[in-house]
Design a protein around this motif. Structure first.
Motif, PDB file in Angstrom:
ATOM      1  N   ARG A 155       0.829  -1.203   0.000  1.00 49.79           N
ATOM      2  CA  ARG A 155       0.000   0.000   0.000  1.00 49.79           C
ATOM      3  C   ARG A 155       0.868   1.260   0.000  1.00 49.79           C
ATOM      4  N   VAL A 156       0.378   2.267  -0.673  1.00 54.67           N
ATOM      5  CA  VAL A 156       1.150   3.482  -0.914  1.00 54.67           C
ATOM      6  C   VAL A 156       1.251   4.317   0.352  1.00 54.67           C
ATOM      7  N   LYS A 157       2.453   4.814   0.622  1.00 57.25           N
ATOM      8  CA  LYS A 157       2.713   5.634   1.798  1.00 57.25           C
ATOM      9  C   LYS A 157       2.256   7.087   1.574  1.00 57.25           C
ATOM     10  N   PRO A 158       2.185   7.877   2.667  1.00 54.61           N
ATOM     11  CA  PRO A 158       1.722   9.275   2.544  1.00 54.61           C
ATOM     12  C   PRO A 158       2.605  10.145   1.657  1.00 54.61           C
ATOM     13  N   GLN A 159       3.906   9.864   1.633  1.00 53.84           N
ATOM     14  CA  GLN A 159       4.817  10.567   0.731  1.00 53.84           C
ATOM     15  C   GLN A 159       5.338   9.529  -0.262  1.00 53.84           C
ATOM     16  N   PRO A 160       4.618   9.329  -1.362  1.00 51.66           N
ATOM     17  CA  PRO A 160       4.886   8.165  -2.206  1.00 51.66           C
ATOM     18  C   PRO A 160       6.052   8.283  -3.168  1.00 51.66           C
ATOM     19  N   ASP A 161       6.459   9.482  -3.492  1.00 44.37           N
ATOM     20  CA  ASP A 161       7.436   9.662  -4.569  1.00 44.37           C
ATOM     21  C   ASP A 161       8.853   9.473  -4.045  1.00 44.37           C
ATOM     22  N   SER A 162       9.506   8.413  -4.518  1.00 42.31           N
ATOM     23  CA  SER A 162      10.868   8.114  -4.071  1.00 42.31           C
ATOM     24  C   SER A 162      11.654   7.566  -5.249  1.00 42.31           C
ATOM     25  N   GLY A 163      12.887   7.147  -4.991  1.00 45.83           N
ATOM     26  CA  GLY A 163      13.718   6.588  -6.050  1.00 45.83           C
ATOM     27  C   GLY A 163      15.188   6.830  -5.780  1.00 45.83           C
ATOM     28  N   ALA A 164      16.025   6.208  -6.590  1.00 49.89           N
ATOM     29  CA  ALA A 164      17.483   6.334  -6.443  1.00 49.89           C
ATOM     30  C   ALA A 164      18.150   5.786  -7.694  1.00 49.89           C
TER      31      ALA A 164
END
Length: 430
Positions: free
Chosen positions: A93-102
């Motif tokens: 399930r998607v978190k409150p701050q969904p935008d991430s990456g590396a």
């Protein structure tokens, strides 16, 4: 009294459509409501005053639904016959701050919901579905049912130990899906969903989103004796309960008031306003009694005569791991619904409850099997014990035996869903 037609393989075909159309609890209850409306039920709001009119009614709250049918002859103290299940399944399930990456990959931050078989979510094309809450407080269902996300497994060349020591996954580091290239941008996912739903920028202020496998349910095997699909735990039961309630509502006079309840949040403890440990079911049943002119005494009499079948999937004996099952109880796929027993009350079934279910199966000409856990293995639980304890209602735990429970894709016998539905009809008819 007219007897409903028996369900057949067409029920299983419809189950597959229901599974595909219900990638989240919110979609599941919307689909339940649509089927009930076609059967003549009408939605009532919890904030409105209820009247004592007869017929079919239902309440929606989040990912939960309660529906009931009041026959013409029903009195305030008429007992209920309840069939129950849950709408949620383990997933990401998607978190409150969904935008991430590396490292040049754009990812979506997710949290583990329930107890999924984590490896089943690897290298699988995933969609995204759930509920968006808008600035004005209204909600909108969203379903991106295409290859949007993927959780890639590490190549064997970079982890030679996986062949000898098995796969080891860290829930925080290894389950974050990829959905593009480049650097993460704050607000990107929600902006994308607003565009998909033709909403204005900034209109979405809240969300309840989850991943799902986009591979549709399918018949499997040489003779198509099996069904593979997502979220059988526990939409298989929700679908059967809905079909059974719709069928008995067409009968006319009944000795009981038939009820369907499908809770949310069973997979993480049921403690919510839409879970089995919340007040939703009790409130609806009590208000139904009082709306028909009943007193607290009528409420007590009705509850004392009420029986609930808690329907949830259970474990078919696994041909590759038979030693994990009780040696004298081997429920087989295709053998009909299972009666779940645990003397430590992880299931609510007792001897008198067994008799109720046995009578329903006999009436429906449906075979049934018994399930108990191996004494050396921990036993799962259901909404059954919670419903029994919270409302003082006799409850019996049943279900359909499946393989790969809590996987992104589960497996059952193709005939078991309609055998369950036929038993539920016989139970609701009394």
């Amino acid at each position: 009294m007219r007897t409903p037609s028996r369900f057949d393989r067409g029920h299983t075909d419809d189950l597959m459509s229901f599974l595909a159309a219900s990638p989240s609890p919110y979609h599941a209850v919307a689909n339940v409501a649509e089927r009930l409306e076609k059967a003549g039920f009408r939605q009532v709001a919890e904030t409105d005053a209820w009247d004592g009119t007869k017929g079919g009614k239902y309440v929606l709250r989040g990912g939960a639904v309660v529906a009931w049918y009041v026959p013409e002859s029903a009195e305030p103290h008429t007992p209920f016959r309840i069939v129950g299940g849950h709408t949620d399944s383990p997933n990401l399930r998607v978190k409150p701050q969904p935008d991430s990456g590396a490292h040049g990959w754009r990812q979506i931050a997710v949290e583990i919901y329930g107890g999924p078989l984590l490896n089943s979510w690897l290298d699988r094309d995933l969609g995204l579905a759930g509920r968006l809450t808008l600035r004005d407080g209204s909600t909108r269902l969203v379903n991106i049912d295409r290859a949007l996300l993927r959780v890639p497994q590490l190549a064997v060349h970079l982890d030679r130990s996986v062949s000898s020591e098995g796969l080891k996954l860290d829930k925080q580091r290894h389950l974050q899906p990829i959905w593009g290239l480049g650097d993460p941008r704050e607000g990107d996912l929600i902006s994308f969903l607003e565009g998909e739903c033709a909403l204005a920028a900034g209109e979405v202020t809240g969300w309840d989103l989850m991943t799902h496998s986009i591979e549709p349910p399918a018949y499997l095997g040489r003779d198509k004796e099996l069904v593979a699909g997502p979220r059988m735990d526990n939409l298989l039961s929700v679908h059967a309960c809905t079909a059974a309630l719709a069928a008995v509502s067409a009968v006319g006079e009944l000795p009981y008031i038939p009820v369907l309840v499908a809770f949310d949040h069973e997979e993480n403890g049921s403690q919510s306003d839409t879970g089995a440990d919340g007040p939703l079911l009790g409130n609806v049943l009590e208000r139904s009694v009082f709306a028909r002119g009943g007193s607290f005494e009528d409420r007590a009499r009705a509850f004392a005569g009420t029986v609930c079948l808690s329907s949830d999937t259970g474990h078919a004996v696994h041909p590759n791991y038979a030693e994990r099952h009780d040696p004298t109880h081997h429920p087989r796929a295709g053998g009909g619904p299972i009666l779940k027993v645990n003397v430590n009350n992880r299931y609510a079934t007792d001897g008198s409850g067994r008799a109720v279910f046995a009578a329903a199966c006999e009436k429906a000409d449906v075979p049934f099997q018994s399930f108990v856990s191996n004494n050396s293995m921990p036993c799962g639980t259901t909404i059954g014990p919670i419903t029994a304890a919270r409302h003082g209602i006799k409850t019996v735990d049943i279900g359909v035996a499946i393989l790969s429970m809590h996987s992104a894709r589960e497996l059952c016998a193709a005939d078991d869903p309609f055998l369950l539905a036929n038993a539920l009809v016989a139970f609701l008819e009394g």
